[in-house]
Design a protein around this motif. Structure first.
Motif, PDB file in Angstrom:
ATOM      1  N   MET A  27       0.845  -1.183   0.000  1.00 49.11           N
ATOM      2  CA  MET A  27       0.000   0.000   0.000  1.00 49.11           C
ATOM      3  C   MET A  27       0.889   1.244   0.000  1.00 49.11           C
ATOM      4  O   MET A  27       1.902   1.310   0.683  1.00 49.11           O
ATOM      5  CB  MET A  27      -0.902  -0.009   1.226  1.00 49.11           C
ATOM      6  N   VAL A  28       0.477   2.251  -0.744  1.00 50.36           N
ATOM      7  CA  VAL A  28       1.233   3.492  -0.878  1.00 50.36           C
ATOM      8  C   VAL A  28       1.040   4.359   0.369  1.00 50.36           C
ATOM      9  O   VAL A  28      -0.072   4.527   0.859  1.00 50.36           O
ATOM     10  CB  VAL A  28       0.768   4.257  -2.143  1.00 50.36           C
ATOM     11  N   ASP A  29       2.139   4.902   0.879  1.00 51.57           N
ATOM     12  CA  ASP A  29       2.087   5.815   2.015  1.00 51.57           C
ATOM     13  C   ASP A  29       1.977   7.235   1.463  1.00 51.57           C
ATOM     14  O   ASP A  29       2.966   7.806   1.002  1.00 51.57           O
ATOM     15  CB  ASP A  29       3.350   5.656   2.871  1.00 51.57           C
ATOM     16  N   PHE A  30       0.774   7.810   1.494  1.00 48.38           N
ATOM     17  CA  PHE A  30       0.536   9.121   0.905  1.00 48.38           C
ATOM     18  C   PHE A  30       1.328  10.230   1.589  1.00 48.38           C
ATOM     19  O   PHE A  30       1.579  11.265   0.994  1.00 48.38           O
ATOM     20  CB  PHE A  30      -0.952   9.465   0.928  1.00 48.38           C
ATOM     21  N   LYS A  31       1.708  10.017   2.847  1.00 45.04           N
ATOM     22  CA  LYS A  31       2.479  11.036   3.568  1.00 45.04           C
ATOM     23  C   LYS A  31       3.960  10.991   3.221  1.00 45.04           C
ATOM     24  O   LYS A  31       4.721  11.832   3.668  1.00 45.04           O
ATOM     25  CB  LYS A  31       2.276  10.885   5.080  1.00 45.04           C
ATOM     26  N   ARG A  32       4.364  10.021   2.417  1.00 44.06           N
ATOM     27  CA  ARG A  32       5.759   9.896   1.988  1.00 44.06           C
ATOM     28  C   ARG A  32       5.810   9.816   0.465  1.00 44.06           C
ATOM     29  O   ARG A  32       6.047   8.745  -0.104  1.00 44.06           O
ATOM     30  CB  ARG A  32       6.390   8.669   2.637  1.00 44.06           C
ATOM     31  N   PRO A  33       5.581  10.947  -0.230  1.00 38.85           N
ATOM     32  CA  PRO A  33       5.508  10.913  -1.697  1.00 38.85           C
ATOM     33  C   PRO A  33       6.795  10.473  -2.380  1.00 38.85           C
ATOM     34  O   PRO A  33       6.762  10.045  -3.525  1.00 38.85           O
ATOM     35  CB  PRO A  33       5.136  12.343  -2.076  1.00 38.85           C
ATOM     36  N   LEU A  54      -5.193  16.515   0.250  1.00 37.49           N
ATOM     37  CA  LEU A  54      -4.323  17.359   1.075  1.00 37.49           C
ATOM     38  C   LEU A  54      -4.275  16.830   2.505  1.00 37.49           C
ATOM     39  O   LEU A  54      -3.209  16.700   3.108  1.00 37.49           O
ATOM     40  CB  LEU A  54      -4.818  18.809   1.095  1.00 37.49           C
ATOM     41  N   ARG A  55      -5.443  16.517   3.040  1.00 40.35           N
ATOM     42  CA  ARG A  55      -5.508  16.023   4.423  1.00 40.35           C
ATOM     43  C   ARG A  55      -4.808  14.665   4.544  1.00 40.35           C
ATOM     44  O   ARG A  55      -4.091  14.417   5.494  1.00 40.35           O
ATOM     45  CB  ARG A  55      -6.966  15.937   4.885  1.00 40.35           C
ATOM     46  N   ALA A  56      -5.008  13.781   3.551  1.00 39.80           N
ATOM     47  CA  ALA A  56      -4.349  12.469   3.575  1.00 39.80           C
ATOM     48  C   ALA A  56      -2.831  12.621   3.497  1.00 39.80           C
ATOM     49  O   ALA A  56      -2.094  11.811   4.054  1.00 39.80           O
ATOM     50  CB  ALA A  56      -4.851  11.595   2.426  1.00 39.80           C
ATOM     51  N   GLY A  57      -2.376  13.675   2.831  1.00 44.19           N
ATOM     52  CA  GLY A  57      -0.946  13.929   2.712  1.00 44.19           C
ATOM     53  C   GLY A  57      -0.338  14.602   3.928  1.00 44.19           C
ATOM     54  O   GLY A  57       0.875  14.781   3.997  1.00 44.19           O
ATOM     55  N   GLY A  58      -1.174  15.016   4.869  1.00 39.76           N
ATOM     56  CA  GLY A  58      -0.666  15.613   6.102  1.00 39.76           C
ATOM     57  C   GLY A  58      -0.802  17.121   6.208  1.00 39.76           C
ATOM     58  O   GLY A  58      -0.272  17.729   7.129  1.00 39.76           O
ATOM     59  N   THR A  59      -1.525  17.750   5.295  1.00 38.12           N
ATOM     60  CA  THR A  59      -1.721  19.198   5.361  1.00 38.12           C
ATOM     61  C   THR A  59      -2.675  19.536   6.506  1.00 38.12           C
ATOM     62  O   THR A  59      -3.732  18.910   6.621  1.00 38.12           O
ATOM     63  CB  THR A  59      -2.310  19.727   4.028  1.00 38.12           C
ATOM     64  N   PRO A  60      -2.327  20.531   7.344  1.00 36.66           N
ATOM     65  CA  PRO A  60      -3.212  20.924   8.443  1.00 36.66           C
ATOM     66  C   PRO A  60      -4.569  21.424   7.929  1.00 36.66           C
ATOM     67  O   PRO A  60      -4.671  21.951   6.817  1.00 36.66           O
ATOM     68  CB  PRO A  60      -2.445  22.054   9.141  1.00 36.66           C
ATOM     69  N   PRO A  61      -5.633  21.277   8.737  1.00 32.81           N
ATOM     70  CA  PRO A  61      -6.988  21.604   8.289  1.00 32.81           C
ATOM     71  C   PRO A  61      -7.180  23.020   7.739  1.00 32.81           C
ATOM     72  O   PRO A  61      -7.785  23.188   6.686  1.00 32.81           O
ATOM     73  CB  PRO A  61      -7.840  21.401   9.543  1.00 32.81           C
ATOM     74  N   LEU A  62      -6.689  24.053   8.419  1.00 38.03           N
ATOM     75  CA  LEU A  62      -6.908  25.415   7.944  1.00 38.03           C
ATOM     76  C   LEU A  62      -6.192  25.668   6.626  1.00 38.03           C
ATOM     77  O   LEU A  62      -6.752  26.258   5.703  1.00 38.03           O
ATOM     78  CB  LEU A  62      -6.465  26.441   9.001  1.00 38.03           C
ATOM     79  N   ASP A  94       6.381  21.181  -1.419  1.00 40.76           N
ATOM     80  CA  ASP A  94       6.023  20.649  -0.099  1.00 40.76           C
ATOM     81  C   ASP A  94       5.408  19.271  -0.316  1.00 40.76           C
ATOM     82  O   ASP A  94       4.410  19.130  -1.026  1.00 40.76           O
ATOM     83  CB  ASP A  94       5.025  21.581   0.579  1.00 40.76           C
ATOM     84  N   PRO A  95       5.992  18.223   0.255  1.00 39.28           N
ATOM     85  CA  PRO A  95       5.489  16.864  -0.003  1.00 39.28           C
ATOM     86  C   PRO A  95       4.040  16.646   0.422  1.00 39.28           C
ATOM     87  O   PRO A  95       3.368  15.765  -0.118  1.00 39.28           O
ATOM     88  CB  PRO A  95       6.430  15.962   0.788  1.00 39.28           C
ATOM     89  N   ARG A  96       3.522  17.464   1.322  1.00 35.22           N
ATOM     90  CA  ARG A  96       2.136  17.302   1.767  1.00 35.22           C
ATOM     91  C   ARG A  96       1.139  17.610   0.654  1.00 35.22           C
ATOM     92  O   ARG A  96      -0.009  17.182   0.716  1.00 35.22           O
ATOM     93  CB  ARG A  96       1.848  18.215   2.958  1.00 35.22           C
ATOM     94  N   TYR A  97       1.571  18.341  -0.374  1.00 32.42           N
ATOM     95  CA  TYR A  97       0.662  18.761  -1.449  1.00 32.42           C
ATOM     96  C   TYR A  97       0.716  17.860  -2.679  1.00 32.42           C
ATOM     97  O   TYR A  97      -0.096  17.992  -3.585  1.00 32.42           O
ATOM     98  CB  TYR A  97       0.985  20.182  -1.916  1.00 32.42           C
ATOM     99  N   ARG A  98       1.681  16.960  -2.727  1.00 36.33           N
ATOM    100  CA  ARG A  98       1.919  16.209  -3.963  1.00 36.33           C
ATOM    101  C   ARG A  98       0.752  15.309  -4.365  1.00 36.33           C
ATOM    102  O   ARG A  98       0.345  15.271  -5.516  1.00 36.33           O
ATOM    103  CB  ARG A  98       3.207  15.411  -3.856  1.00 36.33           C
ATOM    104  N   LEU A  99       0.199  14.563  -3.427  1.00 34.55           N
ATOM    105  CA  LEU A  99      -0.934  13.690  -3.744  1.00 34.55           C
ATOM    106  C   LEU A  99      -2.112  14.518  -4.254  1.00 34.55           C
ATOM    107  O   LEU A  99      -2.760  14.158  -5.245  1.00 34.55           O
ATOM    108  CB  LEU A  99      -1.356  12.884  -2.514  1.00 34.55           C
ATOM    109  N   ALA A 100      -2.376  15.635  -3.602  1.00 31.30           N
ATOM    110  CA  ALA A 100      -3.485  16.497  -4.011  1.00 31.30           C
ATOM    111  C   ALA A 100      -3.277  17.030  -5.428  1.00 31.30           C
ATOM    112  O   ALA A 100      -4.208  17.069  -6.234  1.00 31.30           O
ATOM    113  CB  ALA A 100      -3.654  17.647  -3.029  1.00 31.30           C
ATOM    114  N   GLY A 101      -2.036  17.420  -5.744  1.00 29.38           N
ATOM    115  CA  GLY A 101      -1.738  17.898  -7.100  1.00 29.38           C
ATOM    116  C   GLY A 101      -1.978  16.826  -8.140  1.00 29.38           C
ATOM    117  O   GLY A 101      -2.552  17.083  -9.195  1.00 29.38           O
ATOM    118  N   LEU A 102      -1.551  15.602  -7.836  1.00 27.70           N
ATOM    119  CA  LEU A 102      -1.747  14.477  -8.751  1.00 27.70           C
ATOM    120  C   LEU A 102      -3.230  14.209  -8.989  1.00 27.70           C
ATOM    121  O   LEU A 102      -3.694  14.124 -10.131  1.00 27.70           O
ATOM    122  CB  LEU A 102      -1.070  13.225  -8.194  1.00 27.70           C
TER     123      LEU A 102
END
Length: 124
Positions: A1-7, A94-102, A62-70
């Protein structure tokens, strides 16, 4: 399984703000447990678009945004979703990648209203 927090485990830089998937991405639309899956194969090139004037605040690397961009790129350019529909998945990614809620909320607002159509193309 892919770890979304580690792009770095599923993507690699290809220049500028562009990246390429090195592993297939399996994303549950609407919820991670959804039976409706978005499968993005390895080798897909995408970018993490952030307007130049906002890159001091939102670094496209920022690695937290990469999944969202894809996911956003795929839904907009390949599946032809509207920005509003794709925006929801963008926020969830974004949230799955670790981006804070705000921060995720602010970014969701930006991608959802950017180029917002003021006229409908739907038949009346």
């Amino acid at each position: 399984m892919v770890d979304f927090k580690r792009p770095e485990t599923w993507s690699e830089p290809v220049g500028g703000i562009r990246y390429r998937t090195t592993a297939a991405i399996d994303w549950g639309l609407g919820t991670p447990l959804s039976k409706t899956r978005l499968i993005i194969p390895a080798g897909r090139v995408f970018d993490v678009s952030v307007p130049r004037g906002l890159r001091w605040l939102f670094d496209p690397h920022d690695p937290r945004y990469r999944l969202a961009g894809l996911i956003h790129d795929h839904l907009i350019h390949i599946d032809k979703w509207t920005r509003i529909r794709a925006g929801g998945e963008f926020h969830d990614a974004l949230r799955a990648g670790g981006t804070p809620p705000l921060r995720a909320l602010i970014m969701w607002l930006g991608v959802s209203v950017f180029k917002y159509p003021l006229e409908s193309n739907l038949p009346e």
